[in-house]
Design a protein around this motif. Sequence first.
Motif, PDB file in Angstrom:
ATOM      1  N   LYS B  84       0.827  -1.202   0.000  1.00  0.00           N
ATOM      2  CA  LYS B  84       0.000   0.000   0.000  1.00  0.00           C
ATOM      3  C   LYS B  84       0.863   1.254   0.000  1.00  0.00           C
ATOM      4  O   LYS B  84       0.630   2.185  -0.767  1.00  0.00           O
ATOM      5  N   ALA B  85       1.880   1.260   0.848  1.00  0.00           N
ATOM      6  CA  ALA B  85       2.774   2.424   0.918  1.00  0.00           C
ATOM      7  C   ALA B  85       3.495   2.613  -0.405  1.00  0.00           C
ATOM      8  O   ALA B  85       3.626   3.745  -0.904  1.00  0.00           O
ATOM      9  N   LYS B  88       1.030   3.981  -3.078  1.00  0.00           N
ATOM     10  CA  LYS B  88       0.734   5.400  -2.874  1.00  0.00           C
ATOM     11  C   LYS B  88       1.886   6.266  -3.354  1.00  0.00           C
ATOM     12  O   LYS B  88       1.706   7.287  -4.007  1.00  0.00           O
ATOM     13  N   MET B  89       3.091   5.828  -3.016  1.00  0.00           N
ATOM     14  CA  MET B  89       4.294   6.552  -3.403  1.00  0.00           C
ATOM     15  C   MET B  89       4.405   6.643  -4.914  1.00  0.00           C
ATOM     16  O   MET B  89       4.649   7.696  -5.492  1.00  0.00           O
ATOM     17  N   SER B  92       1.820   9.023  -6.463  1.00  0.00           N
ATOM     18  CA  SER B  92       2.230  10.431  -6.308  1.00  0.00           C
ATOM     19  C   SER B  92       3.290  10.795  -7.335  1.00  0.00           C
ATOM     20  O   SER B  92       3.214  11.846  -7.976  1.00  0.00           O
ATOM     21  N   THR B  96       3.112  13.637 -10.380  1.00  0.00           N
ATOM     22  CA  THR B  96       4.154  14.656 -10.519  1.00  0.00           C
ATOM     23  C   THR B  96       4.782  14.607 -11.904  1.00  0.00           C
ATOM     24  O   THR B  96       5.012  15.634 -12.541  1.00  0.00           O
ATOM     25  N   HIS B  99       2.475  16.128 -14.464  1.00  0.00           N
ATOM     26  CA  HIS B  99       2.477  17.595 -14.386  1.00  0.00           C
ATOM     27  C   HIS B  99       3.712  18.167 -15.068  1.00  0.00           C
ATOM     28  O   HIS B  99       3.642  19.164 -15.771  1.00  0.00           O
TER      29      HIS B  99
END
Lengths: 280, 210
Positions: B84-85, B88-89, B92, B96, B99
């Motif tokens: 899960k960690a 999520k990382m 993200s 980024t 973008h």
Amino acid sequence: MFRNQYDTDVTTWSPQGRLFQVEYAMEAVKQGSCAVGLTSKTHAVLATLKRAQNELSSYQRKIFKIDDHMGIAISGLTADGRVLCRYMRNECLNHRYVYESSMPIGRLVRQVADKHQVCTQRSWKRPYGVGLLVAGHDARGPHLYNTCPSGNYWEYKAMAIGARSQASKTYLEKHFEAFPTATPEEMILHGLRALAASLSEGELTKANCAVALVGEGSSFVVLEEDDVEPYIQMLKEEEGGGGGAEPMAEAAAEGGAAAAEGGAAAAADDGGDGAAPMES
Amino acid sequence: MATLTAGVPKHAAGAAGIKQHASWSPYDDNGGTTLAVAGADYCIVAASMRMSTGYSIMTRRSSKILQLTDKCVIASAGFQADMKALHKMLQSRNVTYQHSHAKPMSCPATAQLLSNTLYHRRFFPLFTFNICAGLDDEGKGAVYTYDAIGSYERTGYSCQGSGKDLMQPVLDNQLKAASPLLIPARGDTVEIFVITKEGVRREELELKKD
């Protein structure tokens, strides 16, 4: 008006209780090209007029996606706008990481406004020279906010900022009662019409304008170039055929040389031959 | 509250030269198996949906697959909290990237990012056994397989997790002989992601619940 005595420092008040540096910063926003925002019951739309420095350069981007549910249009110092855009993106990303949900728009706008305010109360800083129109959608529906270099912010049903935005505001004031029930497509057309009102010369082309849409069931998406062309065509058809004269760019307000913007764009447009509008 | 290790107080055990073992582990194995197969212009990724600890089932419907883009997914077996960690990382970092670059991350780029992210935790590893799969820049199926600290290679097919040892010989037999694969697995449900140039399609296959 002779006010030079009290305008050197952002932390110097005038005897009338004004901070001139902050007001000058707001002037910078008024010098930027027009940006328009409007909301219906389900969607929020942004429309911007892009400027090109000269014939050879590209048109400056004015709309930035912040997150799937939020985006901004800027008017004023683009570099300042980009910095705020990066800040907002980062905040949204962190919020999503920690809370696994989208950042509430009002809260982020308040944080940005507080960031603006800091620069009005430090002698070693200067105010941000950019105004933002923040369009987003959350559990409460669509929102449109306007932030200002002073640190103030307001929520709007519809708003325009930048050069000759008064003309756009007049259009919005005339039509805003129809917005709540308008479809996304109608909203985009309203946005473009409001934008067209701010043009001093020339006309909207796919090169010099961009729109963005966010709302129920639609992630924030920017429509420019070929994606915005169908809407421009629709506007042209409403007016009963294209704008007559050879399109030219609006002259940069700072006194830069007038650029011949339209040459290539006009050729590509084919003067309103009625391309079928795209389903939105 | 004196505890004794081999007849000696715990705090003195070290001095007495007696090795102690931790009474607590930061890791757990939540079971589950993952699998990916690369085709000429498609990729199939499958993972069981059972999350267990020891002999108990915690949930029958827990996803091990993260869809990052239209062309890339990550499937992780092992310790779900670390998974899960990690997911999520990666999500993200993915946002980024989009973008900054105005386009989604390619599968090979994601593969490298995953490797770097895992190695970053070289001295307290993420207990996850990953597969990164999707379509490469040329539209061909791609499968990258990893160990817990990020060593990876591109392969034609891969499996990870508790069923790996059972599945690997089947894969070797079927795919080296280039024939269509039937997925033998146990674990409530299997979720299957099919990645083609049209996008990603998700299906579910019910399995024995025991």
